[in-house]
Write a protein that holds these residues in place. Structure first.
Motif, mmCIF file in Angstrom:
data_model
loop_
_atom_site.group_PDB
_atom_site.id
_atom_site.type_symbol
_atom_site.label_atom_id
_atom_site.label_comp_id
_atom_site.label_asym_id
_atom_site.label_seq_id
_atom_site.Cartn_x
_atom_site.Cartn_y
_atom_site.Cartn_z
ATOM 1 N N ARG A 96 8.858 -1.120 -1.519
ATOM 2 C CA ARG A 96 8.675 0.266 -1.953
ATOM 3 C C ARG A 96 8.136 0.260 -3.372
ATOM 4 N N PRO A 97 7.464 1.338 -3.793
ATOM 5 C CA PRO A 97 6.979 1.396 -5.177
ATOM 6 C C PRO A 97 8.146 1.454 -6.156
ATOM 7 N N ALA A 98 8.040 0.705 -7.231
ATOM 8 C CA ALA A 98 9.081 0.724 -8.255
ATOM 9 C C ALA A 98 8.847 1.902 -9.203
ATOM 10 N N GLN A 99 9.924 2.425 -9.764
ATOM 11 C CA GLN A 99 9.837 3.537 -10.711
ATOM 12 C C GLN A 99 9.644 2.975 -12.111
ATOM 13 N N THR A 100 8.398 2.640 -12.427
ATOM 14 C CA THR A 100 8.084 1.996 -13.697
ATOM 15 C C THR A 100 7.065 2.823 -14.474
ATOM 16 N N THR A 101 7.039 2.626 -15.795
ATOM 17 C CA THR A 101 6.086 3.352 -16.638
ATOM 18 C C THR A 101 4.656 3.022 -16.246
ATOM 19 N N VAL A 102 4.359 1.736 -16.101
ATOM 20 C CA VAL A 102 3.052 1.296 -15.624
ATOM 21 C C VAL A 102 3.203 0.908 -14.163
ATOM 22 N N ALA A 103 2.533 1.630 -13.301
ATOM 23 C CA ALA A 103 2.689 1.400 -11.863
ATOM 24 C C ALA A 103 2.098 0.053 -11.460
ATOM 25 N N GLY A 104 2.700 -0.555 -10.454
ATOM 26 C CA GLY A 104 2.111 -1.745 -9.864
ATOM 27 C C GLY A 104 0.961 -1.357 -8.959
ATOM 28 N N ARG A 105 0.231 -2.347 -8.465
ATOM 29 C CA ARG A 105 -0.885 -2.070 -7.568
ATOM 30 C C ARG A 105 -0.401 -1.341 -6.320
ATOM 31 N N GLY A 106 -1.102 -0.292 -5.928
ATOM 32 C CA GLY A 106 -0.802 0.383 -4.675
ATOM 33 C C GLY A 106 -1.498 -0.325 -3.529
ATOM 34 N N PHE A 107 -0.735 -0.856 -2.583
ATOM 35 C CA PHE A 107 -1.323 -1.601 -1.472
ATOM 36 C C PHE A 107 -1.588 -0.731 -0.244
ATOM 37 N N GLY A 108 -1.140 0.512 -0.272
ATOM 38 C CA GLY A 108 -1.370 1.396 0.867
ATOM 39 C C GLY A 108 -0.366 1.229 1.985
ATOM 40 N N HIS A 109 0.489 0.223 1.872
ATOM 41 C CA HIS A 109 1.534 0.006 2.879
ATOM 42 C C HIS A 109 2.625 -0.834 2.237
ATOM 43 N N ALA A 110 3.810 -0.726 2.765
ATOM 44 C CA ALA A 110 4.946 -1.451 2.202
ATOM 45 C C ALA A 110 4.991 -2.878 2.720
ATOM 46 N N GLY A 111 5.525 -3.758 1.875
ATOM 47 C CA GLY A 111 5.801 -5.112 2.298
ATOM 48 C C GLY A 111 7.261 -5.249 2.679
ATOM 49 N N THR A 112 7.747 -6.469 2.645
ATOM 50 C CA THR A 112 9.146 -6.726 3.005
ATOM 51 C C THR A 112 9.936 -7.349 1.858
ATOM 52 N N LEU A 113 9.324 -7.479 0.667
ATOM 53 C CA LEU A 113 10.017 -8.070 -0.478
ATOM 54 C C LEU A 113 10.916 -7.025 -1.125
#
Length: 342
Positions: free
Chosen positions: A211-228
């Protein structure tokens, strides 16, 4: 066994050169794990080529990230040889040509293996990309200075101020939105981030956050979730930096990759996690926003997040790699470089 004779009379074998190329390819990082390189082994030299078949033509139309990735594998190869007691001369002639080498390693001479070389070589084997938020433990100033000192030449590292981090966050969000509106870019990203581990290339679900982390600088959006598993972190103690230099051309991009490798390995040896942020540099509009954070005539090559990795729940799995046979070609001793290129 084919060999190259040094001025001291000692020789490096073609098997050693092939082994260095294969080792470098196995461990070097690359954009979306495309591994966009190939090696050609001669009895007396080692040639590095860009591999157009693994070029992200939509995401990286200029090839800056492809050549930067090749810079990392070039540094890894030189380090592998140095750890075995060989110093190489390097001729750099970077271009996007599939028939001309980006770099040629030759003139191999015996050299003393320094302790720092052994440390970096070990870090090369343990380095990985962790896309989860880092811990709340800040990087100690002496450690940050040591990492920055790994970029003293044409390519340098600028640590961003708190205000510049907010500017970076805005630029990253804009770049992600622009990529998301481009169906070709979405398709290319999905292709390279939906690969099964068995293919040995790209990013499998196991290394992508769930899931996307709630961070000041967003991580790369992959368009789909992984399993990590992402974890609860917010990157509050992360440090952000820009890798930059004077030239915005293949020569600068290759040097940037070599410097990124040196920085990343030094950071790994000091238990610091490094996460490249590439989309913000690949998109022209947001790249210009980063350029305004630098001195006139400087160009950004990559944004980086640095931080102490969260020890829970442990390191993510390593990305898969292509077999060496797909990346390293050994030529017979009776084929000269000139004859092979005809």
């Amino acid at each position: 066994m084919n060999t190259s004779t040094s001025r001291t009379g000692l020789t490096v074998s073609a098997d050693v050169l092939a082994g260095a190329a294969a080792t470098a390819a196995r461990f070097a990082p690359s954009i979306l794990n495309t591994q966009p390189w190939r090696w050609r082994v001669h009895p007396d030299q080692l040639e590095l080529f860009a591999e157009p078949r693994r070029h992200l033509r939509v995401t990286d139309p200029d090839g800056r990230l492809l050549i930067l990735s090749c810079g990392t594998v070039l540094h890894h190869a030189c380090l592998t040889l140095a750890a075995q007691g060989w110093a190489a001369q390097v001729i750099r002639t970077p271009s996007m040509s599939a028939t001309a080498p980006l770099a040629v390693l030759h003139g191999f001479e015996p050299a003393t293996v320094a302790p720092v070389t052994r440390q970096q070589e070990q870090a090369m084997r343990t380095r990985h990309t962790d896309r989860r938020p880092v811990s709340d433990q800040p990087i100690a100033p002496p450690v940050l200075r040591a990492i920055t000192a790994c970029a003293p030449g044409a390519v340098r590292l600028q640590i961003l101020t708190a205000e510049q981090v907010l500017e970076l966050a805005a630029a990253v969000s804009r770049a992600d939105a622009m990529r998301g509106q481009d169906p070709l870019a979405r398709g290319e990203l999905n292709y390279w981030t939906s690969r099964p581990v068995t293919e040995g290339i790209g990013l499998p679900p196991q290394v992508l956050p769930d899931r996307p982390a709630q961070t000041t600088v967003a991580g790369r959006g992959f368009g789909h979730a992984g399993t990590l598993p992402t974890g609860p972190g917010h990157d509050r103690s992360a440090t952000y930096a820009l890798l930059y230099g004077h030239s915005d051309d293949p020569t600068g991009w290759l040097q940037a990759g070599e410097t990124l490798s040196a920085i990343w390995l030094a950071a790994t040896a000091m238990n610091v996690s490094v996460l490249p942020l590439s989309d913000v540099v690949a998109v022209p509009g947001t790249r210009e926003a980063l350029r305004r954070m630098l001195k006139p005539f400087d160009h950004p090559y990559l944004a980086l997040r640095l931080g102490i990795a969260d020890p829970m729940p442990g390191a993510p799995p390593r990305t898969p790699r292509l077999p060496a046979a797909h990346l390293v070609e050994a030529l017979p001793p009776n084929v000269s470089c000139r004859e092979e290129r005809r």
